[in-house]
Design an enzyme around this catalytic site. Structure first.
Site, short mmCIF file in Angstrom:
data_model
loop_
_atom_site.label_atom_id
_atom_site.label_comp_id
_atom_site.label_asym_id
_atom_site.label_seq_id
_atom_site.Cartn_x
_atom_site.Cartn_y
_atom_site.Cartn_z
N ASN A 87 28.39 26.64 56.63
CA ASN A 87 27.56 26.54 55.26
C ASN A 87 29.59 26.96 54.06
OD1 ASN A 87 25.74 28.38 52.93
ND2 ASN A 87 27.41 27.66 52.19
N LYS A 114 14.29 27.08 59.52
CA LYS A 114 15.51 28.23 60.77
C LYS A 114 14.98 29.26 60.70
CE LYS A 114 20.00 29.67 60.28
NZ LYS A 114 21.36 29.07 59.09
N GLY A 145 30.29 31.01 62.08
CA GLY A 145 31.06 31.04 62.28
C GLY A 145 32.68 29.89 62.44
#
Lengths: 66, 265
Positions: free
Chosen positions: B216, B107, B195
């Site tokens: 997360n 990522k 978000g």
């Protein structure tokens, strides 16, 4: 001889191998990655790779993150 | 009767199939046990981890994150969180590949600003190009700009991951129209990354047609992270099914649910 490990100056024996360094630090057998002077030293080379004075060693692992 | 007429298709990233469309981070938990329990409750198959210096001289016997989330069970997605330029992101990915025995999926996030943690797109594009040349499979964190998302796909990213809102903000999908445009234009999976605040935000992302959601803080920061992980799992599934089922159009006025024929008064 003096080297830097994760940003900290450390005194280690001459001719120390990467594998011996990790063993001395209690990190033998751990899942780690090793970078010396910005080059990755693959696990397969830890036994033969000798450290030199002034080497900058980074030892990293995986931790929680998003 | 089966529940769905549309077979639920797996999420495919870089040629590999996943049943779960929820991807989770592993930061901000109280301890490794909570990390393990929440990750299990989320049903996630892909978990993202950070790469950091080992603590020297501190508890050498301490358990490691990858002991509780073994790569044999989870697809580990190393991230470049904390990198503010292409060089450090590339360096992190190379170390991660060595750490994970040649694992290519990463990522990529290159941040531009401490306050917003918005991505630095110039550095992100630079890093992505180099990583792809080095044979990495890059899932890329980006802003909600459809043109940049397309560009990242064109240079070879295996998934494009626009933010819903700033990392850790919990503000939900700030720009659903852009997210939808990104999805409509894309030929690689689009996952909302960052978000999400609560289950309804995750469901909205999936109803928009996202292929998955990565989160997360929404889980780890909840009062009960394990329960929230379970809620998120359901929200992702519900949102996906609603997307496949096709929602009714919005109308300004009522439309009776009971027939008007056969009234006896």
């Amino acid at each position: 001889m003096q080297i830097k490990i994760n940003g900290r100056a450390e005194e280690v024996a001459e001719q120390l191998s990467a594998a011996q360094l990790l063993e001395q630090m209690g990190l033998g057998g751990k899942r780690l990655a090793l970078e010396i002077n910005r080059d990755i030293v693959p696990r397969s080379q830890w036994h033969e790779h000798r450290l030199n004075p002034g080497d900058e060693v980074e030892i990293v692992h995986a931790i929680g993150g998003g | 009767m089966t529940v769905s007429s549309t077979p639920s298709t797996p999420l495919v990233i870089a040629g590999r199939e996943y049943r779960s469309r929820l991807l989770v981070g592993t930061g901000k938990y109280r301890d490794l046990e909570e990390t393990r329990l929440a990750t299990e409750a989320s049903g996630a198959e892909i978990v993202t981890v950070a790469i950091r210096r080992t603590n020297i001289g501190q508890n050498p016997g301490e358990a490691n994150l990858l002991d509780v989330l073994p790569p044999s069970r989870y697809t580990i997605l190393p991230n470049t969180a904390g990198c503010f330029d292409a060089d450090s992101a590339i360096r992190t990915c190379r170390l991660a590949r060595e750490l994970l025995d040649g694992h290519r999926l990463v990522k990529l996030e290159v941040l531009g600003d401490q306050q917003t943690l918005f991505p630095d797109i110039v550095e992100t594009l630079k890093a992505a190009e180099i990583l792809i040349r080095e044979d990495f499979q890059v899932m890329v964190y980006t802003n909600d700009d459809p043109l940049i998302a397309k560009r990242l796909e064109e240079i070879g990213c295996v998934a494009v991951m626009p933010l819903a809102a700033p990392i850790g903000s919990g503000l939900g999908i700030r720009n659903p129209y852009n997210i939808r445009t990104i999805i409509e234009n894309a030929r690689v999976p689009v996952l909302v990354d960052a978000g999400v605040g609560t289950a309804s935000d995750a469901a909205i992302a999936m109803e928009l047609g996202c292929d998955g959601v990565l989160m997360n803080t929404a889980i780890a920061g909840a009062r009960d992270p394990v329960l929230m992980a379970s809620a998120m799992k359901k929200a992702i599934e519900a949102g996906r099914e609603a997307y496949l089922a096709g929602r009714i159009p919005r109308k300004r006025f009522a439309s009776a649910s009971s027939p008007l024929d056969g009234l006896f008064f």
